[in-house]
Design a protein around this motif. Structure first.
Motif, mmCIF file in Angstrom:
data_model
loop_
_atom_site.group_PDB
_atom_site.id
_atom_site.type_symbol
_atom_site.label_atom_id
_atom_site.label_comp_id
_atom_site.label_asym_id
_atom_site.label_seq_id
_atom_site.Cartn_x
_atom_site.Cartn_y
_atom_site.Cartn_z
ATOM 1 N N VAL A 1 0.759 -1.237 0.022
ATOM 2 C CA VAL A 1 0.220 0.004 -0.061
ATOM 3 C C VAL A 1 0.890 1.374 0.183
ATOM 4 O O VAL A 1 1.770 1.450 0.992
ATOM 5 N N GLY A 2 0.520 2.085 -0.785
ATOM 6 C CA GLY A 2 1.286 3.465 -0.927
ATOM 7 C C GLY A 2 2.249 3.328 -2.333
ATOM 8 O O GLY A 2 2.673 4.561 -2.553
ATOM 9 N N ASP A 3 2.535 2.298 -2.840
ATOM 10 C CA ASP A 3 3.478 2.045 -3.742
ATOM 11 C C ASP A 3 2.768 2.688 -5.015
ATOM 12 O O ASP A 3 1.946 2.891 -5.397
ATOM 13 N N TRP A 4 3.750 3.385 -5.733
ATOM 14 C CA TRP A 4 3.451 3.942 -6.910
ATOM 15 C C TRP A 4 3.742 3.147 -8.168
ATOM 16 O O TRP A 4 4.877 1.988 -7.927
ATOM 17 N N PHE A 5 3.161 3.044 -9.347
ATOM 18 C CA PHE A 5 3.547 2.145 -10.445
ATOM 19 C C PHE A 5 3.005 2.914 -11.643
ATOM 20 O O PHE A 5 2.320 4.048 -11.658
ATOM 21 N N ALA A 6 3.370 2.519 -12.766
ATOM 22 C CA ALA A 6 2.941 3.070 -14.234
ATOM 23 C C ALA A 6 2.415 1.915 -15.212
ATOM 24 O O ALA A 6 3.017 0.919 -15.056
ATOM 25 N N ILE A 7 1.387 2.228 -15.562
ATOM 26 C CA ILE A 7 0.660 1.334 -16.614
ATOM 27 C C ILE A 7 1.049 1.770 -18.067
ATOM 28 O O ILE A 7 0.881 2.779 -18.528
ATOM 29 N N PRO A 8 1.954 0.822 -18.620
ATOM 30 C CA PRO A 8 2.357 1.123 -20.008
ATOM 31 C C PRO A 8 0.943 1.056 -20.932
ATOM 32 O O PRO A 8 0.214 -0.076 -21.143
ATOM 33 N N LEU A 9 0.646 1.901 -21.875
ATOM 34 C CA LEU A 9 -0.488 1.759 -22.806
ATOM 35 C C LEU A 9 0.169 1.495 -24.247
ATOM 36 O O LEU A 9 1.307 1.700 -24.405
ATOM 37 N N ALA A 10 -0.854 1.114 -24.960
ATOM 38 C CA ALA A 10 -0.372 0.710 -26.180
ATOM 39 C C ALA A 10 0.206 1.729 -27.199
ATOM 40 O O ALA A 10 0.595 1.535 -28.181
ATOM 41 N N ASP A 11 -0.399 2.887 -26.985
ATOM 42 C CA ASP A 11 0.190 4.383 -27.675
ATOM 43 C C ASP A 11 1.475 4.532 -27.316
ATOM 44 O O ASP A 11 2.118 5.736 -27.822
ATOM 45 N N GLY A 12 2.287 3.946 -26.332
ATOM 46 C CA GLY A 12 3.398 4.273 -25.970
ATOM 47 C C GLY A 12 3.606 5.224 -24.691
ATOM 48 O O GLY A 12 4.813 5.425 -24.064
ATOM 49 N N THR A 13 2.568 5.684 -24.294
ATOM 50 C CA THR A 13 2.452 6.393 -22.815
ATOM 51 C C THR A 13 2.275 5.526 -21.705
ATOM 52 O O THR A 13 2.152 4.441 -21.654
ATOM 53 N N PHE A 14 2.551 6.539 -20.511
ATOM 54 C CA PHE A 14 2.331 5.553 -19.061
ATOM 55 C C PHE A 14 1.395 6.393 -18.276
ATOM 56 O O PHE A 14 1.650 7.271 -18.002
ATOM 57 N N ALA A 15 0.699 5.523 -17.687
ATOM 58 C CA ALA A 15 -0.404 6.290 -16.760
ATOM 59 C C ALA A 15 0.067 5.978 -15.397
ATOM 60 O O ALA A 15 0.081 4.581 -14.972
ATOM 61 N N PRO A 16 0.400 6.918 -14.716
ATOM 62 C CA PRO A 16 0.983 6.575 -13.393
ATOM 63 C C PRO A 16 -0.246 6.285 -12.359
ATOM 64 O O PRO A 16 -1.425 6.558 -12.638
ATOM 65 N N GLY A 17 -0.060 5.502 -11.309
ATOM 66 C CA GLY A 17 -0.985 4.867 -10.321
ATOM 67 C C GLY A 17 -0.375 4.661 -9.024
ATOM 68 O O GLY A 17 0.825 4.719 -8.860
ATOM 69 N N ARG A 18 -1.403 4.574 -8.051
ATOM 70 C CA ARG A 18 -1.012 4.308 -6.782
ATOM 71 C C ARG A 18 -1.711 3.205 -6.054
ATOM 72 O O ARG A 18 -3.012 3.471 -6.379
ATOM 73 N N VAL A 19 -0.981 2.440 -5.406
ATOM 74 C CA VAL A 19 -1.858 1.342 -4.509
ATOM 75 C C VAL A 19 -2.291 1.965 -3.298
ATOM 76 O O VAL A 19 -1.639 2.329 -2.367
ATOM 77 N N VAL A 20 -3.795 2.185 -3.128
ATOM 78 C CA VAL A 20 -4.421 2.593 -2.102
ATOM 79 C C VAL A 20 -4.953 1.569 -1.151
ATOM 80 O O VAL A 20 -4.782 1.885 0.204
#
Length: 277
Positions: free
Chosen positions: A11-30
């Motif tokens: 909990v609290g860790d940050w991660f990034a979701i790689p998308l098919a268009d080459g971008t990255f959506a940051p996220g956090r485990v809540v």
């Protein structure tokens, strides 16, 4: 296709979701409900992989999603950025989840809104008018692959609005012009988890490979394998849980794995199947 274990992120860790268009959506485990359940806040995609320092100024209310999903991809192939620690629940809130009752009652004119506890279990619900559909978070659980695809579709359609505009947020702000409520993902919540007891990896690998090679795309797809000291769990998602369970049974029954079992979820129903009993 072995995924990182649940213990590798907290909990609290940050991660990034790689998308098919080459971008990255940051996220956090809540929230994290073992073995692989996650509620994560997900933010607008960025053109390059962000560093942990670049995410320091993100405000929870600016997130586009507060979604329940499988955490099997966090760490591999989703980069784990670190930062685990206490999450301020007054800022990183538990969302309200919505279910369109027209899926069950075609003439329904209401949306069911679920309130959940820290284990993401429903503790209360109420009904909201159908006009509020899309103003809360989707009530199902997404597979990691499904989340990647759906998120990119919604970003391209400019269909996601910040959490701070939703009714469950403190003092919600108006929805930005040009955006609309996001439709619920269709048929993403049905799932079969194949549980393979035992400390060795060979049987779990065999089951996973059998499913990857044998499942037709229209029936379902393997999301990954979660390993613990005593068992492996292979998660498979598809649009129709009953059809998916039947096909998985057909594929795994010939294997020499007498102790494995299937945990099936189709809509609001859950049950267990044992292929060799």
């Amino acid at each position: 296709m072995v995924r990182v274990s649940a213990a590798a992120y907290r909990v609290g860790d940050w991660f990034a979701i790689p998308l098919a268009d080459g971008t990255f959506a940051p996220g956090r485990v809540v929230f994290h409900t073992p073995p692989q359940g996650v509620l994560g806040y997900v933010f607008a995609p960025r053109p390059t992989l962000p560093t942990r320092a670049e995410l320091a100024d993100l405000e929870p209310g600016d997130a586009l999603l507060a979604q329940r999903f499988s955490g099997l991809h966090i760490g591999d192939p989703w980069p784990l950025l670190g930062g685990a620690g206490d999450v301020d629940r007054s800022r990183w809130k538990t969302p309200e989840f919505e279910t369109d009752l027209r899926d069950v009652y075609p003439e329904g004119r209401e949306v069911r809104v679920d309130l959940v506890d820290d284990q993401l279990r429903r503790v209360h619900f109420f009904h909201a008018p159908l006009s509020e559909l899309g103003r809360r978070q989707y009530g199902g659980v997404m597979g990691a692959v499904a989340l990647e695809r759906w998120l990119l579709q919604q970003v391209r359609a400019n269909a996601l609005v910040p959490l701070r505009t939703q009714p469950w947020w403190d003092d919600p702000t108006p929805v930005p012009p040009g955006t609309g409520p996001s439709p619920a993902p269709e048929h993403l919540s049905d799932r079969v988890v194949v549980v393979v007891p035992g400390r060795g990896r060979s049987v779990g690998d065999m089951v996973e490979m059998t499913l990857m090679l044998g499942l037709e795309p229209e029936v379902g797809e393997v999301d990954g394998t979660m390993r613990s000291p005593n068992e492996s769990e292979i998660s498979v998602y598809g649009p129709d849980g009953r059809r998916l369970a039947d096909r998985v049974l057909e594929l795994v029954r010939p294997l020499r794995a007498p102790a494995l079992r299937l945990l099936v979820r189709a809509g609001d129903q859950e049950w267990t199947l044992r292929p060799h009993e």
